[in-house]
Design a protein around this motif. Sequence first.
Motif, PDB file in Angstrom:
ATOM      1  N   LEU A  10       0.829  -1.206   0.000  1.00  0.00           N
ATOM      2  CA  LEU A  10       0.000   0.000   0.000  1.00  0.00           C
ATOM      3  C   LEU A  10       0.868   1.262   0.000  1.00  0.00           C
ATOM      4  O   LEU A  10       0.594   2.219  -0.738  1.00  0.00           O
ATOM      5  CB  LEU A  10      -0.929   0.005   1.213  1.00  0.00           C
ATOM      6  N   ILE A  11       1.925   1.249   0.788  1.00  0.00           N
ATOM      7  CA  ILE A  11       2.847   2.390   0.819  1.00  0.00           C
ATOM      8  C   ILE A  11       3.485   2.594  -0.552  1.00  0.00           C
ATOM      9  O   ILE A  11       3.600   3.717  -1.041  1.00  0.00           O
ATOM     10  CB  ILE A  11       3.918   2.197   1.917  1.00  0.00           C
ATOM     11  N   ALA A  12       3.880   1.500  -1.198  1.00  0.00           N
ATOM     12  CA  ALA A  12       4.496   1.590  -2.524  1.00  0.00           C
ATOM     13  C   ALA A  12       3.504   2.146  -3.544  1.00  0.00           C
ATOM     14  O   ALA A  12       3.863   2.981  -4.378  1.00  0.00           O
ATOM     15  CB  ALA A  12       5.014   0.225  -2.963  1.00  0.00           C
ATOM     16  N   VAL A  13       2.265   1.709  -3.496  1.00  0.00           N
ATOM     17  CA  VAL A  13       1.236   2.215  -4.417  1.00  0.00           C
ATOM     18  C   VAL A  13       1.021   3.715  -4.193  1.00  0.00           C
ATOM     19  O   VAL A  13       0.900   4.484  -5.155  1.00  0.00           O
ATOM     20  CB  VAL A  13      -0.083   1.425  -4.254  1.00  0.00           C
ATOM     21  N   MET A  14       0.985   4.133  -2.950  1.00  0.00           N
ATOM     22  CA  MET A  14       0.820   5.559  -2.649  1.00  0.00           C
ATOM     23  C   MET A  14       2.022   6.360  -3.148  1.00  0.00           C
ATOM     24  O   MET A  14       1.862   7.470  -3.661  1.00  0.00           O
ATOM     25  CB  MET A  14       0.605   5.759  -1.143  1.00  0.00           C
ATOM     26  N   ALA A  15       3.223   5.818  -3.018  1.00  0.00           N
ATOM     27  CA  ALA A  15       4.427   6.499  -3.504  1.00  0.00           C
ATOM     28  C   ALA A  15       4.400   6.636  -5.021  1.00  0.00           C
ATOM     29  O   ALA A  15       4.770   7.685  -5.568  1.00  0.00           O
ATOM     30  CB  ALA A  15       5.684   5.751  -3.053  1.00  0.00           C
ATOM     31  N   VAL A  16       3.957   5.618  -5.719  1.00  0.00           N
ATOM     32  CA  VAL A  16       3.857   5.680  -7.182  1.00  0.00           C
ATOM     33  C   VAL A  16       2.819   6.718  -7.593  1.00  0.00           C
ATOM     34  O   VAL A  16       3.029   7.500  -8.527  1.00  0.00           O
ATOM     35  CB  VAL A  16       3.537   4.288  -7.781  1.00  0.00           C
ATOM     36  N   GLY A  17       1.692   6.769  -6.894  1.00  0.00           N
ATOM     37  CA  GLY A  17       0.670   7.776  -7.176  1.00  0.00           C
ATOM     38  C   GLY A  17       1.191   9.185  -6.952  1.00  0.00           C
ATOM     39  O   GLY A  17       0.919  10.103  -7.743  1.00  0.00           O
ATOM     40  N   THR A  18       1.945   9.366  -5.892  1.00  0.00           N
ATOM     41  CA  THR A  18       2.541  10.671  -5.616  1.00  0.00           C
ATOM     42  C   THR A  18       3.551  11.040  -6.691  1.00  0.00           C
ATOM     43  O   THR A  18       3.606  12.194  -7.141  1.00  0.00           O
ATOM     44  CB  THR A  18       3.208  10.672  -4.223  1.00  0.00           C
ATOM     45  N   ALA A  19       4.342  10.085  -7.139  1.00  0.00           N
ATOM     46  CA  ALA A  19       5.312  10.335  -8.211  1.00  0.00           C
ATOM     47  C   ALA A  19       4.594  10.780  -9.480  1.00  0.00           C
ATOM     48  O   ALA A  19       5.037  11.709 -10.165  1.00  0.00           O
ATOM     49  CB  ALA A  19       6.149   9.087  -8.478  1.00  0.00           C
ATOM     50  N   TYR A  20       3.478  10.152  -9.781  1.00  0.00           N
ATOM     51  CA  TYR A  20       2.693  10.540 -10.953  1.00  0.00           C
ATOM     52  C   TYR A  20       2.237  12.001 -10.832  1.00  0.00           C
ATOM     53  O   TYR A  20       2.359  12.771 -11.785  1.00  0.00           O
ATOM     54  CB  TYR A  20       1.482   9.612 -11.103  1.00  0.00           C
ATOM     55  N   ARG A  21       1.736  12.380  -9.672  1.00  0.00           N
ATOM     56  CA  ARG A  21       1.275  13.768  -9.470  1.00  0.00           C
ATOM     57  C   ARG A  21       2.430  14.762  -9.548  1.00  0.00           C
ATOM     58  O   ARG A  21       2.275  15.862 -10.077  1.00  0.00           O
ATOM     59  CB  ARG A  21       0.527  13.895  -8.144  1.00  0.00           C
ATOM     60  N   VAL A  22       3.596  14.402  -9.037  1.00  0.00           N
ATOM     61  CA  VAL A  22       4.775  15.275  -9.105  1.00  0.00           C
ATOM     62  C   VAL A  22       5.177  15.521 -10.557  1.00  0.00           C
ATOM     63  O   VAL A  22       5.423  16.661 -10.972  1.00  0.00           O
ATOM     64  CB  VAL A  22       5.954  14.665  -8.295  1.00  0.00           C
ATOM     65  N   VAL A  23       5.228  14.456 -11.338  1.00  0.00           N
ATOM     66  CA  VAL A  23       5.609  14.586 -12.750  1.00  0.00           C
ATOM     67  C   VAL A  23       4.548  15.370 -13.519  1.00  0.00           C
ATOM     68  O   VAL A  23       4.869  16.250 -14.327  1.00  0.00           O
ATOM     69  CB  VAL A  23       5.851  13.197 -13.386  1.00  0.00           C
ATOM     70  N   ARG A  24       3.291  15.080 -13.273  1.00  0.00           N
ATOM     71  CA  ARG A  24       2.210  15.788 -13.967  1.00  0.00           C
ATOM     72  C   ARG A  24       2.262  17.286 -13.689  1.00  0.00           C
ATOM     73  O   ARG A  24       2.146  18.107 -14.598  1.00  0.00           O
ATOM     74  CB  ARG A  24       0.855  15.220 -13.557  1.00  0.00           C
ATOM     75  N   ARG A  25       2.475  17.673 -12.432  1.00  0.00           N
ATOM     76  CA  ARG A  25       2.538  19.094 -12.090  1.00  0.00           C
ATOM     77  C   ARG A  25       3.750  19.760 -12.733  1.00  0.00           C
ATOM     78  O   ARG A  25       3.670  20.885 -13.232  1.00  0.00           O
ATOM     79  CB  ARG A  25       2.557  19.287 -10.570  1.00  0.00           C
ATOM     80  N   ALA A  26       4.888  19.076 -12.737  1.00  0.00           N
ATOM     81  CA  ALA A  26       6.087  19.633 -13.377  1.00  0.00           C
ATOM     82  C   ALA A  26       5.844  19.854 -14.863  1.00  0.00           C
ATOM     83  O   ALA A  26       6.263  20.870 -15.426  1.00  0.00           O
ATOM     84  CB  ALA A  26       7.285  18.713 -13.150  1.00  0.00           C
ATOM     85  N   MET A  27       5.148  18.926 -15.509  1.00  0.00           N
ATOM     86  CA  MET A  27       4.847  19.072 -16.931  1.00  0.00           C
ATOM     87  C   MET A  27       3.860  20.218 -17.173  1.00  0.00           C
ATOM     88  O   MET A  27       3.976  20.942 -18.166  1.00  0.00           O
ATOM     89  CB  MET A  27       4.316  17.748 -17.484  1.00  0.00           C
ATOM     90  N   GLU A  28       2.880  20.388 -16.277  1.00  0.00           N
ATOM     91  CA  GLU A  28       1.935  21.496 -16.403  1.00  0.00           C
ATOM     92  C   GLU A  28       2.655  22.836 -16.281  1.00  0.00           C
ATOM     93  O   GLU A  28       2.397  23.763 -17.061  1.00  0.00           O
ATOM     94  CB  GLU A  28       0.843  21.401 -15.333  1.00  0.00           C
ATOM     95  N   LEU A  29       3.551  22.940 -15.304  1.00  0.00           N
ATOM     96  CA  LEU A  29       4.310  24.177 -15.126  1.00  0.00           C
ATOM     97  C   LEU A  29       5.162  24.467 -16.357  1.00  0.00           C
ATOM     98  O   LEU A  29       5.174  25.587 -16.872  1.00  0.00           O
ATOM     99  CB  LEU A  29       5.204  24.090 -13.888  1.00  0.00           C
ATOM    100  N   ARG A  30       5.861  23.460 -16.819  1.00  0.00           N
ATOM    101  CA  ARG A  30       6.737  23.629 -17.986  1.00  0.00           C
ATOM    102  C   ARG A  30       5.943  24.065 -19.216  1.00  0.00           C
ATOM    103  O   ARG A  30       6.360  24.957 -19.959  1.00  0.00           O
ATOM    104  CB  ARG A  30       7.476  22.321 -18.253  1.00  0.00           C
ATOM    105  N   ALA A  31       4.789  23.446 -19.441  1.00  0.00           N
ATOM    106  CA  ALA A  31       3.956  23.809 -20.591  1.00  0.00           C
ATOM    107  C   ALA A  31       3.471  25.246 -20.483  1.00  0.00           C
ATOM    108  O   ALA A  31       3.484  25.993 -21.473  1.00  0.00           O
ATOM    109  CB  ALA A  31       2.768  22.848 -20.704  1.00  0.00           C
ATOM    110  N   ALA A  32       3.054  25.652 -19.291  1.00  0.00           N
ATOM    111  CA  ALA A  32       2.573  27.022 -19.097  1.00  0.00           C
ATOM    112  C   ALA A  32       3.697  28.027 -19.331  1.00  0.00           C
ATOM    113  O   ALA A  32       3.495  29.050 -19.995  1.00  0.00           O
ATOM    114  CB  ALA A  32       1.987  27.181 -17.694  1.00  0.00           C
TER     115      ALA A  32
END
Length: 137
Positions: A10-32
């Motif tokens: 469960l901890i690993a799944v939560m870490a992967v989900g958090t990694a996805y959100r970190v990458v998504r936000r970085a891509m949103e910032l970069r695109a903007a």
Amino acid sequence: MGLLHAVPALIAVMAVGTAYRVVRRAMELRAAWRSGLTAEARCLRAYRTHGENGSTRHHVYGFTTAEGLQVRFEERNGPATVVEGDYVTVHYTAARPGKATAIPPRGARTAASTVAALAFLGAVVAFCAVFVSLVPA
């Protein structure tokens, strides 16, 4: 699967989900930042929330795109100096103006913090995987 395997999984799944959100936000910032589209926005609301990990700044901004579309968006952990009523420059993309940001461009700093966060989350996942493989079922 026993509890000693379920919790690290469960901890690993939560870490992967958090990694996805970190990458998504970085891509949103970069695109903007790369879009070249900016607008003057007004801070409509500024507030803090308090949780287990401390407090988080929130800002709600409103602006009009070059096409005349009225946009309102909320951003977490924006500039600490911005208060309600202030005007700021926001960066946005034409395709997704609701994903705008009032954070000034800082490509290398954002990349470094993204890499650091992903390294930490990768270490968490690796620890969980090793723990699960070493603990008997």
